[in-house]
Design an enzyme around this catalytic site. Structure first.
Site, PDB file in Angstrom:
ATOM      1  CG  HIS A 111      62.155  24.458  57.086  1.00 54.60           C
ATOM      2  ND1 HIS A 111      61.716  25.608  57.702  1.00 54.60           N
ATOM      3  CD2 HIS A 111      61.431  24.343  55.942  1.00 54.60           C
ATOM      4  CE1 HIS A 111      60.766  26.162  56.955  1.00 54.60           C
ATOM      5  NE2 HIS A 111      60.572  25.413  55.888  1.00 54.60           N
ATOM      6  CG  ASP A 187      61.139  20.044  61.512  1.00 57.90           C
ATOM      7  OD1 ASP A 187      60.046  19.563  61.176  1.00 57.90           O
ATOM      8  OD2 ASP A 187      61.684  20.998  60.934  1.00 57.90           O
ATOM      9  CD  GLN A 190      58.374  17.955  54.367  1.00 55.46           C
ATOM     10  OE1 GLN A 190      57.677  17.125  53.792  1.00 55.46           O
ATOM     11  NE2 GLN A 190      58.205  19.246  54.190  1.00 55.46           N
ATOM     12  CE  LYS A 213      55.418  21.557  56.118  1.00 57.39           C
ATOM     13  NZ  LYS A 213      55.688  22.337  54.925  1.00 57.39           N
ATOM     14  CB  CYS A 356      62.753  27.430  54.223  1.00 47.58           C
ATOM     15  SG  CYS A 356      61.374  28.412  53.675  1.00 47.58           S
TER      16      CYS A 356
HETATM   17  N1  PMP Z   1      60.368  21.935  59.007  1.00 46.49           N
HETATM   18  C1  PMP Z   1      60.340  21.254  57.867  1.00 46.49           C
HETATM   19  C2  PMP Z   1      61.217  20.056  57.703  1.00 46.49           C
HETATM   20  C3  PMP Z   1      59.478  21.655  56.843  1.00 46.49           C
HETATM   21  O1  PMP Z   1      59.433  20.972  55.706  1.00 46.49           O
HETATM   22  C4  PMP Z   1      58.640  22.779  57.049  1.00 46.49           C
HETATM   23  C5  PMP Z   1      57.693  23.259  55.969  1.00 46.49           C
HETATM   24  N2  PMP Z   1      58.294  23.401  54.710  1.00 46.49           N
HETATM   25  C6  PMP Z   1      58.717  23.438  58.267  1.00 46.49           C
HETATM   26  C7  PMP Z   1      59.582  22.996  59.224  1.00 46.49           C
HETATM   27  C8  PMP Z   1      57.856  24.618  58.561  1.00 46.49           C
HETATM   28  O2  PMP Z   1      56.522  24.222  58.563  1.00 46.49           O
HETATM   29  P1  PMP Z   1      55.371  25.305  58.740  1.00 46.49           P
HETATM   30  O3  PMP Z   1      55.500  26.248  57.589  1.00 46.49           O
HETATM   31  O4  PMP Z   1      54.122  24.537  58.719  1.00 46.49           O
HETATM   32  O5  PMP Z   1      55.622  25.986  60.029  1.00 46.49           O
END
Ligand code: PMP
Length: 398
Positions: A111, A187, A190, A213, A356
């Site tokens: 991401h 990270d 998920q 999430k 993203c």
């Molecule tokens: N890393 C991963 C794997 C994600 O899925 C996401 C959210 N889509 C993020 C980072 C970023 O999360 P946040 O928008 O809560 O900062």
């Protein structure tokens, strides 16, 4: 409480089928109630003062940290509340000392939030290595073994891909990091919401994830760290034990220990309380049961989509290596169009686009991105069947 009984706690109109939990999850009623209770009954600042409301609020705020750290078995480390995963990762990028020649090993699948903070460090002469997965989005640990060297200061990867749902072999990567003396950041945006995550068993140094999430409020995230090795990127109220402008220390202040050193200023107090309630809710359901439920739905979804002409599914086929984040395309229809049609025809809400993850989409040759259905504990087999049936109808249109 079991999973079937919890649906009534999620108050969105019954005709909507929310399959976008990888972006942000729904929030159950007890979480909203806990936040309202704070605002209505004991709203006060935390860590400051002695009156009765601040004492209650401070205790609940502390309890929230304890509950969240217990959730990932991170009691031995420090659990810092942030706004989201992105902020947590940026705090690590800003808080470690970087020197020209340091290496960071990450992957092309990340991401942007787990990629851009590292790419930015190129300005400081840091080299960023991005490992490439196979076409299913899995890595063999050999590629990490090749990439990690004695100069590797940090390895930063997502536990589960938000675009393909792949679960990465974090324990193996953690032992490689130990061997080479590299810090290991995961990270967990998920993973933590979907299956039991134990930072001690994994052996990582940092775990970053998002409260929003995992049934919690927006504006909540977590940075767990094994040791307090980061310098805080913000300082100010709440972060110090003493300030003596002309005193003995170089800065003129002495930072306090624990999470407070990293949480400058008044925090998102109701958010922390809501997050704690969300964790309690997940614990009551049981993370193993939640995972089993989602796996059952994912299996059905993968099998259903695989049987539809003109539909291409990405990510691992083997259910053991993935979660219920299912990316697909339909030949000759733009993913945004598919997402729009799913909503129009069947009130199914999914995400479409690059998620993203522009480097991954480019690597897979998916310039328009994919459609992504992401499942959570409140989804049902009926919703999965409806999705399959509606995708089939849309595919027949072209
Ligand atoms: N890393 C991963 C794997 C994600 O899925 C996401 C959210 N889509 C993020 C980072 C970023 O999360 P946040 O928008 O809560 O900062």
């Amino acid at each position: 409480m079991n999973i079937e009984d919890c649906l009534a706690d999620f108050q969105i109109p019954q005709y909507l089928h929310y399959l976008d939990s990888a972006a942000t999850s729904l929030i159950p009623e007890p979480v909203i109630v806990s936040m309202n209770e704070y605002e209505r009954q004991y709203r006060a600042n935390v860590g400051r003062g002695m009156h009765r409301l601040t004492r209650v609020a401070t205790q609940r705020y502390q309890d929230a940290h304890d509950r969240v750290s217990g959730f990932i078995e991170g009691q031995e480390g420090t659990t810092v509340f942030t706004r989201n995963t992105t902020e947590a990762i940026n705090m690590v990028a800003a808080g470690l000392e970087w020197e020209p020649g340091d290496r960071i090993v990450t992957t092309v699948m990340e991401h942007h939030s787990n990629l851009l903070p590292w790419l930015r460090l190129r300005q400081k002469g840091v080299e960023v290595i991005t490992i490439r997965p196979d076409s299913e989005g899995t890595f063999d640990t050999g590629s990490f073994d090749e990439a990690i060297t004695a100069d590797t200061k940090l390895v930063a990867i997502s536990h589960v891909s938000n675009a393909l749902g792949t679960v990465q072999p974090v324990r193996e990567i953690a032992s490689l990091c130990k061997e080479y003396g590299s810090y290991f950041l995961i990270d967990g945006a998920q993973s933590v919401p979907h299956f039991p995550v134990n930072v001690q068993n994994i052996g990582c140094d940092f775990m970053c994830f998002s409260g929003h999430k995992m049934l919690g409020p927006t504006g909540t995230g977590i940075l767990w760290m094994k040791e307090e090795i980061l310098s805080p990127f913000m300082v100010g109220g709440g972060t110090v034990d003493d300030v003596d402008i002309e005193g003995g220390t170089a800065e003129g202040y002495v930072l306090t220990e624990g999470y407070r050193r990293y949480e400058a200023g008044t925090p998102h107090i109701s958010g922390a309380i809501g997050l704690s309630q969300a964790v309690k809710y997940l614990e009551n359901l049981g993370m193993d049961d939640i995972f089993r439920h989602e796996q059952k739905l994912t299996e059905r979804l993968l099998a259903g989509l695989a049987g539809i002409d003109k539909v291409n599914v990405y990510g691992p086929q083997d259910i053991k290596n993935r979660i219920g984040v299912v990316s697909f395309t339909i030949d000759r229809i733009h993913p945004h169009e598919v997402a729009y049609l799913l909503d129009e025809r069947a009130s199914i809400l999914v995400r479409s686009g690059d998620h993203c993850c522009i480097p991954l989409m480019r690597y897979l040759g998916l310039e328009n991105g994919t459609v992504r259905a992401s499942l959570y504990l409140y989804n049902t087999l009926e919703e999965v069947d409806l999705l399959i049936q509606t995708v089939e109808e849309i595919a027949r249109m072209v």
